[in-house]
Motif scaffolding. Structure first.
Motif, PDB file in Angstrom:
ATOM      1  N   GLN A 137       0.837  -1.199   0.000  1.00 39.58           N
ATOM      2  CA  GLN A 137       0.000   0.000   0.000  1.00 39.58           C
ATOM      3  C   GLN A 137       0.872   1.250   0.000  1.00 39.58           C
ATOM      4  N   ALA A 138       1.921   1.200   0.807  1.00 38.65           N
ATOM      5  CA  ALA A 138       2.798   2.359   0.949  1.00 38.65           C
ATOM      6  C   ALA A 138       3.508   2.729  -0.348  1.00 38.65           C
ATOM      7  N   THR A 139       3.789   1.717  -1.172  1.00 39.24           N
ATOM      8  CA  THR A 139       4.462   2.031  -2.434  1.00 39.24           C
ATOM      9  C   THR A 139       3.551   2.814  -3.366  1.00 39.24           C
ATOM     10  N   GLY A 140       2.252   2.605  -3.243  1.00 41.83           N
ATOM     11  CA  GLY A 140       1.298   3.303  -4.105  1.00 41.83           C
ATOM     12  C   GLY A 140       1.380   2.861  -5.558  1.00 41.83           C
ATOM     13  N   ALA A 141       2.017   1.750  -5.797  1.00 43.34           N
ATOM     14  CA  ALA A 141       2.228   1.300  -7.177  1.00 43.34           C
ATOM     15  C   ALA A 141       1.058   0.495  -7.722  1.00 43.34           C
ATOM     16  N   VAL A 142       0.161   0.133  -6.832  1.00 41.89           N
ATOM     17  CA  VAL A 142      -0.939  -0.742  -7.248  1.00 41.89           C
ATOM     18  C   VAL A 142      -2.275  -0.039  -6.998  1.00 41.89           C
ATOM     19  N   PRO A 143      -3.204  -0.119  -7.952  1.00 43.72           N
ATOM     20  CA  PRO A 143      -4.525   0.485  -7.743  1.00 43.72           C
ATOM     21  C   PRO A 143      -5.146   0.012  -6.422  1.00 43.72           C
ATOM     22  N   ASP A 144      -5.806   0.921  -5.734  1.00 45.52           N
ATOM     23  CA  ASP A 144      -6.368   0.594  -4.426  1.00 45.52           C
ATOM     24  C   ASP A 144      -7.243  -0.657  -4.435  1.00 45.52           C
ATOM     25  N   ASP A 145      -8.034  -0.796  -5.491  1.00 37.02           N
ATOM     26  CA  ASP A 145      -8.939  -1.947  -5.572  1.00 37.02           C
ATOM     27  C   ASP A 145      -8.196  -3.279  -5.518  1.00 37.02           C
ATOM     28  N   PHE A 146      -6.953  -3.229  -5.974  1.00 36.08           N
ATOM     29  CA  PHE A 146      -6.220  -4.485  -6.133  1.00 36.08           C
ATOM     30  C   PHE A 146      -5.175  -4.730  -5.054  1.00 36.08           C
ATOM     31  N   VAL A 147      -5.021  -3.775  -4.151  1.00 39.95           N
ATOM     32  CA  VAL A 147      -3.950  -3.906  -3.162  1.00 39.95           C
ATOM     33  C   VAL A 147      -4.058  -5.226  -2.400  1.00 39.95           C
ATOM     34  N   ASP A 148      -5.248  -5.503  -1.930  1.00 37.72           N
ATOM     35  CA  ASP A 148      -5.425  -6.717  -1.133  1.00 37.72           C
ATOM     36  C   ASP A 148      -5.103  -7.964  -1.947  1.00 37.72           C
ATOM     37  N   LEU A 149      -5.716  -8.052  -3.099  1.00 40.62           N
ATOM     38  CA  LEU A 149      -5.509  -9.249  -3.930  1.00 40.62           C
ATOM     39  C   LEU A 149      -4.063  -9.374  -4.413  1.00 40.62           C
TER      40      LEU A 149
END
Lengths: 188, 188
Positions: A137-149
């Motif tokens: 999450q901290a990297t911000g490299a991944v869309p929020d919707d997909f962070v968990d998955l």
DNA sequence: CTCGATTACAGACCGACTGTCGGTCTAGGA
DNA sequence: TCCTAGACCGACAGTCGGTCTGTAATCGAG
């Protein structure tokens, strides 16, 4: 109420250490309570006084192991400011840790089957997965919707590498592959 | 040598079907041979005549399941020329298939613990992993040195998504996440 | 057709294992 | 001093996987 409590705690700790070794060496199924009893010099009654059953004993072993892992990974990441770099450092530390047969057998192989996938997942959430997700999450490299998955997928991928290394794969190549894999996932 | 062989094959098939259901419903440990015997109306002797033991029975169940999966995924990929597209289609098909509790419990959870990680890996190699690795190689998107390791990591990642979906996660989101994940890994 | 060999099946039995239960002992507070 | 709570003990019951001996039916050779 001090001597008694201390004795109890010491017994639990002793049993935990022995059970950890046995579970790691032989796996859950092939480790009999009988053997734990023999090696610890304890009686059945005593063991069942401290742990509700074989499952509960395993869960305690797992909890202790996960906790130790968490500490070590936190240590490996400490002081790294860049989130992506920290994520990579943590992942590589985990790959190296999983070379330990204790971790391999108990955490990665037996745990899901013994505890059930749900409980296993819940415990991972509290340790390695929780850390990984926060880092991602901290990297911000991944869309929020997909962070968990994506955190789940990353952890699974890294676990797999760890298992391959533990089987006897080349550590250096594996670490390079993990680094490259992580780089790709983090760069959109 | 026809009537006897046929009868034997029919018995094996029957036991296999019942064992598959029970293993999927209760898991390996909580499925007793006794129950398989009752539900199939067979005697102990008969079962042990066809299968060397509980492990062997499970392995047969796993083999049959993996084979069925292989067929279904091959069907999902058939006719797709672009390697990357085929890879994606296969992965998504696998995610959907893993919604089946039979596959989830037997292939993903119990198999590594029951067979041991080595044997489990060997069987995966002959089925889903073999297909994935070939597809990944065909895309040419990953350095040769890393094809094997990245294939492992990808399969693990996709398996994880499948498990999450099976737990009750949102299928659409999961599939989108897998697609995005795959896209990132394939584009250097 | 005959007869030994092979195969499918039956079920009693054994050893190992997990978990329970009534009981003992001892530390430590009232 | 007494009494409770917790640590510990070990016999026992129930379950389960696996073995072993026996039986019936089929097959293939002669």
């Amino acid at each position: 109420m001090n001597l008694k409590a201390e004795r109890g705690a010491a017994t639990r700790e002793k049993v935990l250490a022995i059970a950890t070794r046995l579970f790691a060496e032989r796996g859950y199924d092939d480790t009999s309570i009988e053997t734990v009893l023999q090696e610890s010099g304890l009686s059945r009654g005593a063991l069942y006084h401290h742990y509700a059953g074989k499952d509960a004993l395993f869960e305690a072993v797992l909890e202790a192991t996960e906790s130790a892992i968490g500490v070590k990974i936190a240590k490996a990441v400490r002081g790294i400011a860049d989130p992506a770099a920290a994520l990579l450092a943590g992942a590589l530390a985990w790959v190296r840790l999983a070379g330990d047969p204790v971790i391999r057998r108990i955490v990665l192989i037996d745990a899901p089957a013994v505890l059930g996938w749900e409980s296993w997942r819940a415990m991972e959430e509290r340790y390695s997965f929780g850390m990984l997700k926060a880092a991602l999450q901290a990297t911000g490299a991944v869309p929020d919707d997909f962070v968990d998955l994506h955190a789940h997928m990353l952890l699974a991928a890294v676990n797999e590498s760890a298992l391959l290394v533990a089987r006897g794969g080349d550590t250096a190549t594996a670490e390079a592959a993990v680094a490259e894999f992580l780089r790709r996932v983090l760069k959109p």
